[in-house]
Design a protein around this motif. Structure first.
Motif, PDB file in Angstrom:
ATOM      1  N   ARG A  80     -16.443  32.996   3.008  1.00  0.00           N
ATOM      2  CA  ARG A  80     -17.766  31.910   2.775  1.00  0.00           C
ATOM      3  C   ARG A  80     -18.036  32.089   1.123  1.00  0.00           C
ATOM      4  NH1 ARG A  80     -21.867  29.368   0.841  1.00  0.00           N
ATOM      5  NH2 ARG A  80     -22.674  31.478   0.471  1.00  0.00           N
ATOM      6  N   LEU A  81     -18.645  33.159   1.016  1.00  0.00           N
ATOM      7  CA  LEU A  81     -19.332  33.226  -0.455  1.00  0.00           C
ATOM      8  C   LEU A  81     -18.305  33.232  -1.633  1.00  0.00           C
ATOM      9  CD1 LEU A  81     -21.629  33.694  -2.211  1.00  0.00           C
ATOM     10  CD2 LEU A  81     -21.438  36.372  -2.074  1.00  0.00           C
ATOM     11  N   GLY A  82     -17.264  33.960  -1.471  1.00  0.00           N
ATOM     12  CA  GLY A  82     -15.937  33.816  -2.331  1.00  0.00           C
ATOM     13  C   GLY A  82     -15.355  32.515  -2.548  1.00  0.00           C
ATOM     14  N   GLY A 156     -27.915  34.626   8.259  1.00  0.00           N
ATOM     15  CA  GLY A 156     -27.892  34.849   6.799  1.00  0.00           C
ATOM     16  C   GLY A 156     -26.909  33.780   6.037  1.00  0.00           C
ATOM     17  N   LEU A 157     -25.413  34.046   6.610  1.00  0.00           N
ATOM     18  CA  LEU A 157     -24.634  33.177   6.179  1.00  0.00           C
ATOM     19  C   LEU A 157     -24.735  31.557   6.381  1.00  0.00           C
ATOM     20  CD1 LEU A 157     -21.315  34.822   7.488  1.00  0.00           C
ATOM     21  CD2 LEU A 157     -22.046  34.941   5.292  1.00  0.00           C
ATOM     22  N   ILE A 158     -25.417  30.992   7.307  1.00  0.00           N
ATOM     23  CA  ILE A 158     -25.766  29.988   7.476  1.00  0.00           C
ATOM     24  C   ILE A 158     -27.175  29.230   6.448  1.00  0.00           C
ATOM     25  CG2 ILE A 158     -26.974  27.964   9.024  1.00  0.00           C
ATOM     26  CD1 ILE A 158     -25.322  29.804  11.464  1.00  0.00           C
ATOM     27  N   GLY A 159     -27.814  30.485   6.436  1.00  0.00           N
ATOM     28  CA  GLY A 159     -29.021  30.008   5.474  1.00  0.00           C
ATOM     29  C   GLY A 159     -28.452  29.862   4.123  1.00  0.00           C
ATOM     30  N   GLU A 160     -27.498  30.780   3.584  1.00  0.00           N
ATOM     31  CA  GLU A 160     -27.128  30.564   2.238  1.00  0.00           C
ATOM     32  C   GLU A 160     -26.192  29.675   1.839  1.00  0.00           C
ATOM     33  OE1 GLU A 160     -24.911  33.961  -0.898  1.00  0.00           O
ATOM     34  OE2 GLU A 160     -24.893  34.346   1.322  1.00  0.00           O
ATOM     35  N   ALA A 161     -25.362  29.381   2.932  1.00  0.00           N
ATOM     36  CA  ALA A 161     -24.560  28.065   2.753  1.00  0.00           C
ATOM     37  C   ALA A 161     -25.457  26.826   2.851  1.00  0.00           C
ATOM     38  CB  ALA A 161     -23.605  28.044   4.134  1.00  0.00           C
ATOM     39  N   LEU A 162     -26.425  26.760   3.685  1.00  0.00           N
ATOM     40  CA  LEU A 162     -27.155  25.537   3.537  1.00  0.00           C
ATOM     41  C   LEU A 162     -27.996  25.493   2.131  1.00  0.00           C
ATOM     42  CD1 LEU A 162     -28.745  23.209   4.937  1.00  0.00           C
ATOM     43  CD2 LEU A 162     -30.428  24.631   5.928  1.00  0.00           C
ATOM     44  N   SER A 163     -28.259  26.466   1.687  1.00  0.00           N
ATOM     45  CA  SER A 163     -29.276  26.196   0.506  1.00  0.00           C
ATOM     46  C   SER A 163     -28.287  26.159  -1.000  1.00  0.00           C
ATOM     47  CB  SER A 163     -29.831  27.847   0.296  1.00  0.00           C
ATOM     48  OG  SER A 163     -29.129  28.980   0.026  1.00  0.00           O
ATOM     49  N   ASP A 164     -27.011  26.661  -0.699  1.00  0.00           N
ATOM     50  CA  ASP A 164     -26.007  26.404  -1.732  1.00  0.00           C
ATOM     51  C   ASP A 164     -25.443  24.729  -1.594  1.00  0.00           C
ATOM     52  OD1 ASP A 164     -25.514  28.693  -2.630  1.00  0.00           O
ATOM     53  OD2 ASP A 164     -24.131  29.462  -1.241  1.00  0.00           O
ATOM     54  N   ALA A 165     -25.484  24.201  -0.292  1.00  0.00           N
ATOM     55  CA  ALA A 165     -25.284  22.839  -0.203  1.00  0.00           C
ATOM     56  C   ALA A 165     -26.491  21.832  -0.642  1.00  0.00           C
ATOM     57  CB  ALA A 165     -25.029  22.622   1.246  1.00  0.00           C
ATOM     58  N   ARG A 179     -33.814  18.573 -14.107  1.00  0.00           N
ATOM     59  CA  ARG A 179     -34.966  18.946 -13.103  1.00  0.00           C
ATOM     60  C   ARG A 179     -34.458  20.298 -12.483  1.00  0.00           C
ATOM     61  NH1 ARG A 179     -35.516  14.513  -9.369  1.00  0.00           N
ATOM     62  NH2 ARG A 179     -37.367  15.575  -8.857  1.00  0.00           N
ATOM     63  N   VAL A 180     -35.575  20.969 -12.054  1.00  0.00           N
ATOM     64  CA  VAL A 180     -35.558  21.995 -11.030  1.00  0.00           C
ATOM     65  C   VAL A 180     -35.539  21.590  -9.730  1.00  0.00           C
ATOM     66  CG1 VAL A 180     -36.548  24.436 -10.454  1.00  0.00           C
ATOM     67  CG2 VAL A 180     -36.707  23.315 -12.635  1.00  0.00           C
ATOM     68  N   CYS A 181     -34.724  22.185  -8.875  1.00  0.00           N
ATOM     69  CA  CYS A 181     -34.429  21.828  -7.458  1.00  0.00           C
ATOM     70  C   CYS A 181     -35.807  22.337  -6.608  1.00  0.00           C
ATOM     71  CB  CYS A 181     -33.288  22.303  -6.996  1.00  0.00           C
ATOM     72  SG  CYS A 181     -32.921  21.772  -5.173  1.00  0.00           S
ATOM     73  N   GLU A 182     -36.324  21.616  -6.117  1.00  0.00           N
ATOM     74  CA  GLU A 182     -37.240  22.026  -5.073  1.00  0.00           C
ATOM     75  C   GLU A 182     -37.402  21.224  -3.781  1.00  0.00           C
ATOM     76  OE1 GLU A 182     -41.380  22.747  -6.910  1.00  0.00           O
ATOM     77  OE2 GLU A 182     -40.688  21.201  -8.225  1.00  0.00           O
ATOM     78  N   THR A 183     -36.058  20.862  -3.422  1.00  0.00           N
ATOM     79  CA  THR A 183     -35.943  20.234  -2.038  1.00  0.00           C
ATOM     80  C   THR A 183     -35.457  21.276  -0.994  1.00  0.00           C
ATOM     81  OG1 THR A 183     -33.562  19.577  -2.657  1.00  0.00           O
ATOM     82  CG2 THR A 183     -35.275  18.088  -3.280  1.00  0.00           C
ATOM     83  N   GLY A 184     -35.658  21.091   0.123  1.00  0.00           N
ATOM     84  CA  GLY A 184     -35.024  21.943   1.213  1.00  0.00           C
ATOM     85  C   GLY A 184     -35.912  23.213   1.265  1.00  0.00           C
ATOM     86  N   LEU A 185     -34.820  24.089   1.253  1.00  0.00           N
ATOM     87  CA  LEU A 185     -35.164  25.561   1.160  1.00  0.00           C
ATOM     88  C   LEU A 185     -35.654  26.092  -0.184  1.00  0.00           C
ATOM     89  CD1 LEU A 185     -32.236  27.245   3.211  1.00  0.00           C
ATOM     90  CD2 LEU A 185     -34.514  27.000   4.163  1.00  0.00           C
ATOM     91  N   TRP A 188     -39.394  26.465  -0.781  1.00  0.00           N
ATOM     92  CA  TRP A 188     -39.937  27.580  -0.084  1.00  0.00           C
ATOM     93  C   TRP A 188     -39.830  28.755  -1.011  1.00  0.00           C
ATOM     94  CZ3 TRP A 188     -43.539  26.436   3.126  1.00  0.00           C
ATOM     95  CH2 TRP A 188     -43.262  25.322   4.022  1.00  0.00           C
ATOM     96  N   SER A 189     -38.608  29.029  -1.827  1.00  0.00           N
ATOM     97  CA  SER A 189     -38.355  29.938  -2.557  1.00  0.00           C
ATOM     98  C   SER A 189     -37.505  29.596  -3.974  1.00  0.00           C
ATOM     99  CB  SER A 189     -37.462  31.006  -1.930  1.00  0.00           C
ATOM    100  OG  SER A 189     -36.536  31.878  -2.473  1.00  0.00           O
ATOM    101  N   ARG A 190     -37.677  30.108  -4.936  1.00  0.00           N
ATOM    102  CA  ARG A 190     -36.832  29.944  -6.066  1.00  0.00           C
ATOM    103  C   ARG A 190     -35.443  30.267  -5.892  1.00  0.00           C
ATOM    104  NH1 ARG A 190     -41.511  32.220  -8.496  1.00  0.00           N
ATOM    105  NH2 ARG A 190     -40.567  33.937  -9.802  1.00  0.00           N
ATOM    106  N   HIS A 191     -35.143  31.289  -5.162  1.00  0.00           N
ATOM    107  CA  HIS A 191     -33.772  31.586  -4.871  1.00  0.00           C
ATOM    108  C   HIS A 191     -33.511  32.025  -3.309  1.00  0.00           C
ATOM    109  CE1 HIS A 191     -33.688  32.146  -9.114  1.00  0.00           C
ATOM    110  NE2 HIS A 191     -34.940  32.953  -9.224  1.00  0.00           N
ATOM    111  N   PRO A 192     -33.352  30.830  -2.617  1.00  0.00           N
ATOM    112  CA  PRO A 192     -33.069  31.127  -1.044  1.00  0.00           C
ATOM    113  C   PRO A 192     -31.716  31.748  -0.944  1.00  0.00           C
ATOM    114  CG  PRO A 192     -33.299  28.802  -1.556  1.00  0.00           C
ATOM    115  CD  PRO A 192     -33.686  29.601  -2.893  1.00  0.00           C
ATOM    116  N   ASN A 193     -30.924  31.371  -1.759  1.00  0.00           N
ATOM    117  CA  ASN A 193     -29.455  31.832  -1.686  1.00  0.00           C
ATOM    118  C   ASN A 193     -29.480  33.267  -1.628  1.00  0.00           C
ATOM    119  OD1 ASN A 193     -30.042  31.177  -4.247  1.00  0.00           O
ATOM    120  ND2 ASN A 193     -27.931  30.983  -4.709  1.00  0.00           N
ATOM    121  N   TYR A 194     -30.011  33.716  -2.610  1.00  0.00           N
ATOM    122  CA  TYR A 194     -30.282  35.342  -2.985  1.00  0.00           C
ATOM    123  C   TYR A 194     -31.235  35.902  -1.727  1.00  0.00           C
ATOM    124  CZ  TYR A 194     -28.955  35.020  -8.067  1.00  0.00           C
ATOM    125  OH  TYR A 194     -28.469  34.547  -8.870  1.00  0.00           O
TER     126      TYR A 194
END
Length: 271
Positions: A80-82, A156-165, A179-185, A188-194
């Motif tokens: 997934r990540l790779g 964790g995989l689903i959350g990371e994939a969702l934030s990446d999408a 601009r800086v992304c502030e939509t969806g996850l 709530w966090s500057r780095h939800p994928n992390y």
């Protein structure tokens, strides 16, 4: 498994990951694209961890159900990540964190990048060892802890994939270029994928830790190390420095109202 075969297994894992990151260094030097570094690290760590998880333990001589489950989980994480990093590298080529380091290092960039990637191989080894230790927990049957660990990793995989999408969709709009992304996850966090990447590594201590398996406690090093790397070393700090240079005051405003890592509302003091 006796001590000597275990030590030999860890040495082979270390050499394999060191070789993977040496190849990553060579590819980066030949292509100039720093994005290949994390692609190689993710696939290499996943492959080594998967193979180490499946090594049979005498006297059974075959992989247990737990070994197979853990190997599948780390394979899913790696693919997934790779895969995400591979597509991003094929499109963009560069990772701004590594590019900034190369610019800072100047004439010594080649040597220092090689040492940097060998340090990343050491991190990959710690993670792969934690996965292997979880897989070799001697509990005879899969149980509740295994189920919770698997569900946590999948979450964790689903959350990371969702934030990446969500970030990918935001960046695909030309109007958002500066601009800086502030939509969806990302609101709530500057780095939800992390955050969700770190969450994946909490799964292995859940699977590994058992009163009758002292080695299982070693797996706590995986989420601890990943938190340290993401929050204090090669994740948040260099990326935020890049964002401050490229987005300026806009990103400072985001820093003031949004947490860096944990996806929870930032408390503000009222008057």
């Amino acid at each position: 498994m006796s001590l000597l075969p275990l030590i030999l297994q860890f040495v082979v894992m270390a050499l394999a990951l060191s070789a993977v990151m040496a190849i990553a260094w060579f590819i980066q030097r030949r292509t100039g694209a720093t994005g290949w570094i994390d692609v190689c690290w993710t696939f290499g760590t996943g492959l080594v961890a998967c193979l180490a998880s499946l090594i049979p333990v005498p006297p059974e001589g075959t992989a247990s159900a737990r070994q197979i489950v853990v190997a599948i989980l780390v394979a899913i994480w790696s693919l997934r990540l790779g895969g995400h990093l591979l597509l991003r590298t094929c499109k963009a080529g560069d990772d701004p964190r590594y590019r900034d380091l190369i610019d800072q290092w100047g004439a010594t960039a080649g040597r220092r990048m090689f040492l940097q990637l060998q340090a990343q191989a050491a991190v990959g080894l710690l993670l792969a060892v934690s996965v292997a230790l979880a897989a070799h927990n001697p509990r005879p049957e899969l149980g509740f802890a295994d189920l919770i660990g698997a569900l946590l990793l999948l979450a964790g995989l689903i959350g990371e994939a969702l934030s990446d999408a969500q970030l990918r969709k935001f960046r695909s709009d030309p109007a958002n270029r500066l601009r800086v992304c502030e939509t969806g996850l990302w609101k709530w966090s500057r780095h939800p994928n992390y955050f969700f990447e770190w969450l994946c590594w909490l799964a292995y201590p859940l699977i590994a830790i058992d009163a009758s398996y002292p080695a299982g406690w070693i797996t706590l090093l995986a989420p601890a190390c990943m938190y340290w790397v993401l929050v204090h070393v090669s994740g948040v700090p260099p990326l935020e420095q890049h964002m401050l240079r490229s987005r300026g005051l806009q990103f400072r405003d985001v820093q003031a109202r949004t947490r860096a890592f944990l996806p929870f509302p930032k408390l503000t003091s009222g008057r």
